[in-house]
Design a protein around this motif. Structure first.
Motif, PDB file in Angstrom:
ATOM      1  N   CYS A  78      28.728 -13.777  -7.629  1.00 34.17           N
ATOM      2  CA  CYS A  78      28.717 -13.091  -6.202  1.00 34.17           C
ATOM      3  C   CYS A  78      30.078 -12.630  -6.098  1.00 34.17           C
ATOM      4  CB  CYS A  78      28.308 -14.108  -5.071  1.00 34.17           C
ATOM      5  SG  CYS A  78      28.546 -13.384  -3.851  1.00 34.17           S
ATOM      6  N   SER A 113      31.319 -11.809  -3.478  1.00 35.73           N
ATOM      7  CA  SER A 113      31.859 -12.371  -2.056  1.00 35.73           C
ATOM      8  C   SER A 113      32.455 -13.849  -2.206  1.00 35.73           C
ATOM      9  CB  SER A 113      30.646 -12.314  -1.023  1.00 35.73           C
ATOM     10  OG  SER A 113      30.978 -12.519   0.026  1.00 35.73           O
ATOM     11  N   CYS A 114      31.486 -14.615  -2.817  1.00 34.99           N
ATOM     12  CA  CYS A 114      31.814 -16.065  -2.782  1.00 34.99           C
ATOM     13  C   CYS A 114      32.019 -16.589  -4.210  1.00 34.99           C
ATOM     14  CB  CYS A 114      30.811 -17.016  -1.990  1.00 34.99           C
ATOM     15  SG  CYS A 114      29.371 -17.081  -2.632  1.00 34.99           S
ATOM     16  N   CYS A 128      22.737 -13.476  -3.190  1.00 28.48           N
ATOM     17  CA  CYS A 128      23.542 -14.673  -3.274  1.00 28.48           C
ATOM     18  C   CYS A 128      22.859 -15.580  -2.436  1.00 28.48           C
ATOM     19  CB  CYS A 128      25.109 -14.492  -2.924  1.00 28.48           C
ATOM     20  SG  CYS A 128      25.807 -15.983  -2.936  1.00 28.48           S
ATOM     21  N   CYS A 188      25.949 -17.326   0.212  1.00 27.36           N
ATOM     22  CA  CYS A 188      26.548 -16.352   1.296  1.00 27.36           C
ATOM     23  C   CYS A 188      25.691 -15.388   1.986  1.00 27.36           C
ATOM     24  CB  CYS A 188      27.951 -15.831   1.021  1.00 27.36           C
ATOM     25  SG  CYS A 188      27.988 -14.494  -0.156  1.00 27.36           S
ATOM     26  N   TYR A 239      25.008 -12.386   0.296  1.00 26.50           N
ATOM     27  CA  TYR A 239      25.394 -11.302  -0.206  1.00 26.50           C
ATOM     28  C   TYR A 239      24.232 -10.339  -0.959  1.00 26.50           C
ATOM     29  CZ  TYR A 239      26.989  -7.972  -4.008  1.00 26.50           C
ATOM     30  OH  TYR A 239      27.173  -6.860  -4.566  1.00 26.50           O
TER      31      TYR A 239
HETATM   32 ZN    ZN Z   1      27.963 -15.315  -2.009  1.00 21.71          ZN
END
Ligand code: ZN
Length: 183
Positions: A22, A24-25, A51, A54, A56
């Motif tokens: 991901c 983002s995370c 995801c 999170c 996403y």
């Molecule tokens: Zn994520």
């Protein structure tokens, strides 16, 4: 990733965990895939990277069908013609020779359903943005006023041309002339 034909057999979304982190995370993303039918668009594939940690999400819609390239020509004769509904595919270019105006293919992956009047409004918006350009402001003003008068129903006739390499666009009128591209 299993992409065999049985993936296409129904419209239940298929879900696979991927090894793509991901953005983002960093958790591994899930890939969700399904095929469905949308009015005008017909078959499309919807692909989502998701995801679960999170939330996403990144979704893409892809058109499956392509047809023969074609050009649609519609003579707009009166105010009612402005309300004619049309579907513009993502690759279709629109032009109105009498107004020396055109709209290049959009960014929208799904195309759009609108009317002739809706397209005129888009052209008008585009011309507003051009205001400070070095094109003669008087010409721009004149063409804007002319389009406004058409939208308000002054009865000026013009030719509405939609050139579509995907061949999926349509104009809901019995008076549309379809020109096939030369192969
Ligand atoms: Zn994520």
């Amino acid at each position: 990733m299993p992409m065999t034909d049985d993936v296409y057999d129904d419209e239940i979304p298929k879900e696979f965990v991927t090894e793509t982190p991901c953005p983002s995370c960093g958790e591994f993303l899930y890939f969700i895939f399904y095929r469905t039918n949308i009015t005008y668009e017909e078959a499309v594939e919807i692909e989502t990277f998701f995801c679960k940690k999170c939330l996403y999400k990144n979704t893409q819609i892809r058109q499956i069908d392509r047809r023969e390239p074609k050009t649609l020509v519609f003579q707009v004769r009166n105010h009612d013609d402005l309300r004619t509904v049309l579907y513009r595919s993502p690759e279709a270019k629109i032009s109105i020779p009498e107004l020396e105006a055109d709209i290049e293919p959009g960014e929208i992956s799904t195309g759009e359903i609108t009317t002739v009047e809706g397209i005129l409004s888009q052209i008008l918006d585009k011309l507003q943005l051009l205001d400070d350009d070095d094109a003669s402001p008087d010409d721009l003003k004149a063409i804007r006023e002319r389009i406004k008068r058409i939208i308000h129903g002054n009865g000026e006739t013009f030719t509405f041309v939609m050139d579509d390499p995907m061949g999926k666009s349509r104009i809901n009128s019995g008076r549309v002339i379809t020109l096939k591209h030369e192969g």
